[in-house]
Write a protein that holds these residues in place. Structure first.
Motif, short mmCIF file in Angstrom:
data_model
loop_
_atom_site.label_atom_id
_atom_site.label_comp_id
_atom_site.label_asym_id
_atom_site.label_seq_id
_atom_site.Cartn_x
_atom_site.Cartn_y
_atom_site.Cartn_z
N UNK A 1 48.29 38.34 8.01
CA UNK A 1 47.35 37.78 7.03
C UNK A 1 47.88 36.50 6.39
N UNK A 2 49.13 36.49 5.96
CA UNK A 2 49.69 35.31 5.30
C UNK A 2 49.74 34.12 6.25
N UNK A 3 50.12 34.38 7.50
CA UNK A 3 50.21 33.29 8.47
C UNK A 3 48.84 32.76 8.84
N UNK A 4 47.83 33.64 8.93
CA UNK A 4 46.47 33.18 9.20
C UNK A 4 46.01 32.25 8.08
N UNK A 5 46.31 32.62 6.85
CA UNK A 5 45.95 31.75 5.73
C UNK A 5 46.71 30.43 5.80
N UNK A 6 47.99 30.49 6.17
CA UNK A 6 48.80 29.27 6.23
C UNK A 6 48.26 28.28 7.26
N UNK A 7 47.90 28.78 8.45
CA UNK A 7 47.40 27.83 9.45
C UNK A 7 46.02 27.32 9.08
N UNK A 8 45.23 28.15 8.39
CA UNK A 8 43.91 27.69 7.97
C UNK A 8 44.02 26.59 6.92
N UNK A 9 45.07 26.62 6.11
CA UNK A 9 45.30 25.56 5.13
C UNK A 9 45.86 24.31 5.80
#
Length: 410
Positions: free
Chosen positions: A341-349
């Motif tokens: 979840x955290x990495x998905x958010x990071x790449x989306x940012x």
């Protein structure tokens, strides 16, 4: 750590790179010319259908359908992992208007097919998933609304009310991707079945609403920075005015809409980021070709110091982003979407932000040509900039990611 692609990925990369060179890039101009002659701008140019047929012939079809739900490979797709699919999606991002559609790997159909595979009944799968998998129809996901801040899905006001053996859908949606395409035959609609429920995340449900249902009105096409995105079926304003569907149209259970939406958006976000890297690579290529072919102030643009900086910074950004996206894909494969979840958010940012900047520099290097229809850069920029809003605006992901980090110290 082994950074090499496995044999299966390399095989498909080779086939896909050749498909792009031999068929997709030459079709870009042809598709534009054919579209000018169509009776409706939302019809599909013949060259796109030809690309789809060739992709199927070469086994480059439904590659997106990651084998993450223990689904039979032969039934749903190539059976790739996220890590295997990522470099393939990157390649398709180099021609985002044609390549994803040619491979039946275009949004919103990809997310909708994954949603149906995971949550739909057997009857719903037969009626809607199977024709989507075969490319016979297209679909749309009706969530965003003009009257509320849809970045918070609990704000959604569309009503899905039970009336005997039917659900009645009433509401107004907009920027519903794909809805202008006449091949779009089904809407997955998110609305509230329990608007007064104590748990705001259990108020929403999803239902399947066929396009030809009485009470469904495709009101208008919404532009995105002046573009109408004909290749992907546009982005429509859609009104549901008492549209009735049978109770069997409910996906999953009442109150499960929010959870289903979150499950759908995870893979969709990484797919967008994969393709964005391909868009950045296309921009870098165009930037370099322009730099070595034009002169200003007595020397080639390629000898201007500021151009060196743009190209070097772009290459560094792309390499960083690719590694982060591949790590995220690997985590999704090994610990699941929740664990990543955290990495998905990071790449989306990070990914849209960096790619917008890279394309912007390529536009600058092309001068007036960069904002014209003679190069793909303006349309690439509009698409990348839009992804800072789509699937949740950057600020929502920053808020969530920051809370996760702060939680370590509380």
């Amino acid at each position: 750590m082994d950074f090499a692609y496995d044999a299966r990925t390399e095989e498909l990369r080779g086939k896909l790179l050749a498909f792009m060179d031999d068929f997709v890039y030459p079709a870009e101009t042809v598709a534009h010319e054919q579209r000018e002659l169509l009776a409706s701008p939302w019809d599909t140019p013949q060259v796109v259908e030809d690309l789809k047929a060739e992709a199927r012939r070469q086994g480059l079809w439904n590659l997106f359908f990651v084998n993450q739900h223990s689904l039979p490979d032969a039934e749903y797709g190539a059976g790739l992992t996220n890590l295997q699919y990522a470099p393939l999606a990157e390649i398709t991002g180099r021609s985002p208007q044609l390549a994803p559609t040619a491979l039946n790997c275009a949004a919103p159909d990809t997310g909708n097919m994954e949603l149906l595979a995971q949550f739909a009944s057997d009857e719903q799968k037969k009626q809607w998933l199977e024709p989507l998998l075969s490319g016979e129809i297209r679909s749309a996901f009706a969530m965003t609304e003009p009257e509320v801040a849809s970045s918070d899905a609990t704000n959604i006001e569309t009503r899905i009310e039970r009336d005997g053996d039917e659900y009645v859908v009433t509401g107004r949606k907009w920027y519903i991707s794909g809805a202008m395409n006449p091949d779009c035959k089904i809407f997955i609609v998110m609305g509230k079945t329990d608007p007064d429920g104590s748990d705001v995340r259990r108020q929403q449900s999803m239902v399947l609403v066929p396009r030809d249902t009485p009470g469904v009105e495709i009101r208008r096409a919404m532009q995105v920075y002046g573009y109408e995105d004909h290749y992907h079926g546009g982005h429509a304003e859609v009104v549901f005015d008492g549209a009735r569907v049978p109770a069997s149209a409910l996906i999953g259970e009442e109150g499960g809409g929010f959870a289903i939406a979150q499950a759908r958006l995870g893979p969709g976000r990484i797919h967008h980021c994969m393709r964005l890297i391909g868009m950045a690579e296309r921009a870098i290529e165009l930037m370099c070709r322009r730099a070595v072919s034009r002169e200003a102030f007595g020397k080639p643009l390629a000898q201007q110091g500021v151009v060196h900086n743009w190209i070097a910074d772009a290459r560094v950004s792309v390499e960083q982003l690719r590694l982060l996206v591949l790590k995220t894909a690997w985590l999704m494969d090994t610990v699941g979407n929740r664990g990543a979840h955290a990495e998905i958010q990071a790449i989306k940012i990070a990914t849209p932000r960096a790619v917008v900047d890279i394309i912007d520099k390529a536009v600058q290097l092309h001068g007036a040509g960069g904002v014209s229809q003679d190069f793909p850069l303006a349309e690439l920029w509009a698409g990348a900039r839009t992804l800072k809003l789509a699937d949740g605006p950057d600020e929502v992901h920053q808020r969530s990611l920051a809370r996760r980090e702060l939680g370590r110290y509380v």
